[in-house]
Design a protein around this motif. Structure first.
Motif, PDB file in Angstrom:
ATOM      1  N   TYR A  61       0.836  -1.134   0.050  1.00 19.31           N
ATOM      2  CA  TYR A  61      -0.033   0.146   0.145  1.00 19.31           C
ATOM      3  C   TYR A  61       0.795   1.298   0.061  1.00 19.31           C
ATOM      4  O   TYR A  61       1.951   1.341   0.563  1.00 19.31           O
ATOM      5  N   ARG A  62       0.420   2.446  -0.557  1.00 19.52           N
ATOM      6  CA  ARG A  62       1.067   3.614  -0.913  1.00 19.52           C
ATOM      7  C   ARG A  62       0.444   5.103  -0.075  1.00 19.52           C
ATOM      8  O   ARG A  62      -0.395   5.124  -0.392  1.00 19.52           O
ATOM      9  N   THR A  63       1.231   5.436   0.306  1.00 22.22           N
ATOM     10  CA  THR A  63       0.334   6.309   1.425  1.00 22.22           C
ATOM     11  C   THR A  63      -0.238   8.224   0.393  1.00 22.22           C
ATOM     12  O   THR A  63       1.200   8.053  -0.616  1.00 22.22           O
ATOM     13  N   LEU A  64      -1.333   8.305   0.264  1.00 21.06           N
ATOM     14  CA  LEU A  64      -1.745   9.528  -0.548  1.00 21.06           C
ATOM     15  C   LEU A  64      -1.088  10.077  -0.576  1.00 21.06           C
ATOM     16  O   LEU A  64      -1.210  11.148   0.866  1.00 21.06           O
ATOM     17  N   GLU A  65       0.451  10.849  -1.492  1.00 16.81           N
ATOM     18  CA  GLU A  65       0.181  12.063  -1.064  1.00 16.81           C
ATOM     19  C   GLU A  65      -0.911  13.593  -1.439  1.00 16.81           C
ATOM     20  O   GLU A  65      -0.322  14.300  -1.108  1.00 16.81           O
ATOM     21  N   GLU A  66      -1.729  13.505  -2.350  1.00 14.87           N
ATOM     22  CA  GLU A  66      -2.511  14.513  -3.108  1.00 14.87           C
ATOM     23  C   GLU A  66      -2.684  15.043  -1.552  1.00 14.87           C
ATOM     24  O   GLU A  66      -3.797  14.236  -0.815  1.00 14.87           O
ATOM     25  N   ASN A  67      -3.494  16.512  -2.034  1.00 11.32           N
ATOM     26  CA  ASN A  67      -4.589  17.017  -0.742  1.00 11.32           C
ATOM     27  C   ASN A  67      -4.010  17.399   0.509  1.00 11.32           C
ATOM     28  O   ASN A  67      -4.661  17.138   1.208  1.00 11.32           O
ATOM     29  N   TRP A  68      -2.273  17.456  -0.306  1.00 15.79           N
ATOM     30  CA  TRP A  68      -1.842  17.781   1.698  1.00 15.79           C
ATOM     31  C   TRP A  68      -2.045  19.422   1.192  1.00 15.79           C
ATOM     32  O   TRP A  68      -2.019  20.462   2.005  1.00 15.79           O
ATOM     33  N   GLU A  69      -2.240  20.156   0.137  1.00 14.00           N
ATOM     34  CA  GLU A  69      -1.924  21.205  -0.068  1.00 14.00           C
ATOM     35  C   GLU A  69      -1.141  22.562   1.106  1.00 14.00           C
ATOM     36  O   GLU A  69      -1.777  23.753   1.708  1.00 14.00           O
ATOM     37  N   GLY A  70      -0.268  22.060   0.667  1.00 14.63           N
ATOM     38  CA  GLY A  70       0.900  23.067   1.502  1.00 14.63           C
ATOM     39  C   GLY A  70       0.911  22.407   2.898  1.00 14.63           C
ATOM     40  O   GLY A  70       1.955  22.823   3.413  1.00 14.63           O
ATOM     41  N   GLU A  71       0.104  21.714   3.577  1.00  9.64           N
ATOM     42  CA  GLU A  71       1.051  21.911   4.671  1.00  9.64           C
ATOM     43  C   GLU A  71       1.090  20.769   4.755  1.00  9.64           C
ATOM     44  O   GLU A  71       2.168  20.001   3.904  1.00  9.64           O
ATOM     45  N   LEU A  72       2.217  21.062   6.631  1.00 12.09           N
ATOM     46  CA  LEU A  72       3.098  19.916   7.011  1.00 12.09           C
ATOM     47  C   LEU A  72       2.543  18.950   8.513  1.00 12.09           C
ATOM     48  O   LEU A  72       3.326  18.416   8.089  1.00 12.09           O
ATOM     49  N   TYR A  73       1.532  19.558   8.596  1.00 13.41           N
ATOM     50  CA  TYR A  73       0.816  18.360   9.827  1.00 13.41           C
ATOM     51  C   TYR A  73      -0.508  18.362   9.764  1.00 13.41           C
ATOM     52  O   TYR A  73      -0.608  19.385   9.163  1.00 13.41           O
ATOM     53  N   ARG A  74      -0.961  17.129   9.434  1.00 12.22           N
ATOM     54  CA  ARG A  74      -2.991  17.558  10.444  1.00 12.22           C
ATOM     55  C   ARG A  74      -2.874  16.283  10.398  1.00 12.22           C
ATOM     56  O   ARG A  74      -2.563  14.933  11.505  1.00 12.22           O
ATOM     57  N   PRO A  75      -4.129  15.959  11.603  1.00 15.39           N
ATOM     58  CA  PRO A  75      -5.037  15.090  12.077  1.00 15.39           C
ATOM     59  C   PRO A  75      -4.303  13.206  11.423  1.00 15.39           C
ATOM     60  O   PRO A  75      -5.278  13.595  10.284  1.00 15.39           O
ATOM     61  N   TYR A  76      -4.133  12.533  12.327  1.00 16.16           N
ATOM     62  CA  TYR A  76      -4.578  11.486  11.054  1.00 16.16           C
ATOM     63  C   TYR A  76      -5.050  11.448  11.211  1.00 16.16           C
ATOM     64  O   TYR A  76      -6.502  10.817  11.212  1.00 16.16           O
TER      65      TYR A  76
END
Length: 650
Positions: A604-619
């Protein structure tokens, strides 16, 4: 434990390797690597870092004018090349190569001083500094490597010129240091001469050389410590390179912090340690020193069970090219110098001569199929000095703590100890496949070819066939055996969970002891032994104390460790998670040379889209299923440069 029996290895000339896998590499060394390195040593290779090693000898011999260039140990590059070339000659006559060697031996002989001293760094304008700084300088190290070359060339050709040169050199050292009350109690800052003196003893029979080797080992670490005295005296509390004031010497760096009999944990510079441990095993065997052998056992168990990477690499930090502490095995910042693994093979091989335990063969095999082959490119002209278990090229370029790791193999090095070390190991591979005792022929490595192993009771002539390590069946045909009660013992690799042995089509009985299956009734002239080793690809986990590998697994098939490359799996390999329940599938013909198989699995690969420049967010777990392709570690870096990792999240 007592030293009850000594096991011997056959001569290189008595073992012919005819193996689809290994013959490629041996021919690569002979046809490409040795000529390539010879051109570099002569400074005739454009675009490659200057060596000057042969030029230094020509200057010291008075044949040319100039200044010394290179590291203080530059002489050893030529010595290791000579040793590798000598092993190649022992395996197969090459008159042109022999002539080249004879010519450079003439130069080396002319470079030797009248008293036997031989070291171009000091002979060229620094004679007054001879033997004044054993801790930092490498006079005995260089002498040791040239002694090994001399012994190898004498065994290959019967020619004594270089051997006589190095006997005079060793005699000069014996006159300078030793146990006599009037003599300085010095010993080498970089261990090497200790194991070389053993080889010199074995080819000359002169007891003086084994005694000197033993002295250097036993004196090491005694109080008052010689290196501290030297620092306070001839060094005037300064460093060799700058002449500026320095701290007292780090005694653990070169394993002189305590007597060798008290050492139980591997510390300090990994190559120095391996060479010293190998010499200790040699001296313990020859002198029947049970205490020294017990120290070797403690050190072996510490290295292999607590400080060795899954690939067989050793030495976890670039600071001092050294061991750190038990279970500290970082992947991205690993140093894992090629020479340290070569030295670990030396140590294992020498322990095997006294203690017939399959664990030594397991380690030799692990290193050969992973580090040694991985440290060289398939063209024989590019090399890794450092063998990491994870690579992120941008970090290697921009993070100062990771610049020692190179994502691509290099053409040469300013400190070029590793390339000729690879060459001398591979040209001498025949001596690691078999050994024999009073009534037993031991098969350590499954490498196809013929062997004529001469013993006091007669000769074994056998032939190995198979496509190891990719296929499970190994066929051994016995063409002759000694005229006495005898047996053959087959190493059953530690990674193998099930196996079967047949003789003439029938399953045979065997006796298992310390990793070897002993066959008695199956050994007869004309007999045929078939060994089947189950080798499915499987997941390996590390001891939980290895924090760098927590929550991760590695893929291994037989002795071969696999890794992920960006070429097959895309960038950011750290985003991939392996499904531990997935079936590991071995597949051939997917872009690798020689039909080398890859291993495929579901992940499985963790999706990297939809982060919109964030460095951290709720898991939130967001991932997609993906196919994972793993390739043998030894082939990584031979295609498009990119990321690599051995340990995968599960």
């Amino acid at each position: 434990m007592g030293i009850t029996e000594v096991y011997r290895a056959p001569e290189i000339r008595d073992v012919g390797i005819r193996d689809d896998f290994w013959s490629h590499y041996i021919e690569l060394v002979k046809d490409t690597m040795l000529p390539y390195q010879w051109e570099i040593l002569n400074d005739r290779m454009p675009g490659v870092e200057l060596s000057h090693a042969i030029q230094n000898f020509r200057i010291a011999a008075g044949l040319e004018e100039g200044e010394f260039y290179g590291e203080v140990f530059q002489d050893s590059d030529l010595a290791k090349w000579l040793e590798a070339a000598a092993y190649s000659l022992e395996g197969e006559a090459e008159p042109e190569l022999e002539n080249v060697i004879d010519e450079i031996i003439d130069v080396i002989a002319q470079a030797q001083q009248e008293d036997g001293y031989l070291d171009t760094y000091f002979s060229i304008g620094r004679k007054e500094q001879e033997w004044t700084n054993l801790y930092e300088c490498h006079e005995m190290y260089c002498a040791g490597h040239m002694i090994e070359a001399a012994a190898a060339y004498y065994k290959a050709t019967g020619k004594r010129k270089l051997l006589d040169v190095m006997c005079r050199c060793a005699d000069n050292i014996a006159e300078k240091f030793g146990p006599a009350p009037s003599m300085p109690k010095g010993y080498p800052g970089h261990q090497e001469i200790e194991l070389a003196l053993v080889k010199l003893y074995e080819v000359t029979g002169n007891e003086k050389y084994i005694s000197l080797s033993r002295y250097f080992l036993e004196e090491r670490g005694k109080e008052p410590n010689y290196f501290v005295q030297e620092w306070e005296g001839t060094r005037n509390k300064s460093t060799f390179k700058t002449g500026l004031p320095s701290d007292p010497p780090d005694l653990s760096y070169n394993q002189s912090h305590m007597p060798v009999f008290s050492q139980k944990h591997a510390v300090g510079h990994a190559v120095r340690a391996m060479y010293m441990y190998a010499a200790m095993a040699d001296v313990a065997r020859i002198t029947e020193d049970k205490e020294m052998f017990l120290s070797c056992r403690h050190l072996w168990e510490n290295v292999v069970n607590r400080q060795m990477y899954i690939t067989g690499a050793a030495g976890s930090t670039h600071t001092g090219e050294a061991f750190t502490f038990d279970y500290d095995l970082p992947n991205e910042t690993a140093y894992a110098e090629t020479c340290a693994s070569v030295g670990l093979i030396f140590f294992a091989h020498r322990m095997q001569k006294t203690d017939m335990d399959g664990n030594y063969g397991d380690v030799i095999e692990r290193i050969l199929y992973n580090v040694i082959l991985g440290s060289m490119s398939r063209d024989g002209k590019h090399f890794f000095y450092v063998n990491p278990l994870e690579v992120w090229p941008e970090a290697n370029e921009k993070n100062p703590d990771r610049r020692h790791v190179k994502p691509v193999r290099q053409t040469w090095f300013g400190c070029a100890c590793c390339p000729p070390n690879i060459a001398r190991l591979l040209t001498s591979l025949g001596q690691y496949i078999y050994s024999y005792g009073r009534d037993t022929l031991f098969v350590h490595l499954y490498i196809a070819g013929e062997a004529g192993v001469k013993t006091d009771s007669g000769e074994y002539k056998i032939r190995q066939e198979g496509n190891y390590p990719w296929e499970e069946e190994i066929k051994i045909t016995v063409h002759s055996v000694p005229d006495c009660a005898c047996q053959i013992a087959l190493r059953i690799p530690g990674w193998c969970e099930s196996f079967e042995i047949q003789s003439d089509g029938k399953t045979v009985a065997y006796r298992m002891e310390k990793g070897y299956a002993y066959l008695e009734k199956a050994v007869a002239k004309g007999g045929e032994i078939r060994l089947f080793l189950s080798m499915p690809a499987k997941l390996i986990q590390a001891n939980p104390k290895v924090r760098a590998d927590a929550g991760k697994a590695a893929i291994q098939k037989g002795p071969v460790v696999y890794c992920l490359e960006q070429e097959d799996n895309g960038e950011n390999l750290s985003a991939i998670r392996l499904d531990a329940k997935s079936r590991l599938k071995t597949v051939r013909g997917i872009g690798l040379p020689g039909g080398i198989p890859v291993v495929m699995a579901k992940g499985y690969r963790t999706l990297e889209e939809n982060w919109e420049g964030e460095l951290y967010r709720p898991y939130v777990l967001r991932e997609k299923e993906t196919d994972i392709i793993a390739v043998p570690y030894f082939v990584w870096g031979n295609r498009t440069p990119g990321e690599m990792q051995v340990w995968i999240r599960v």
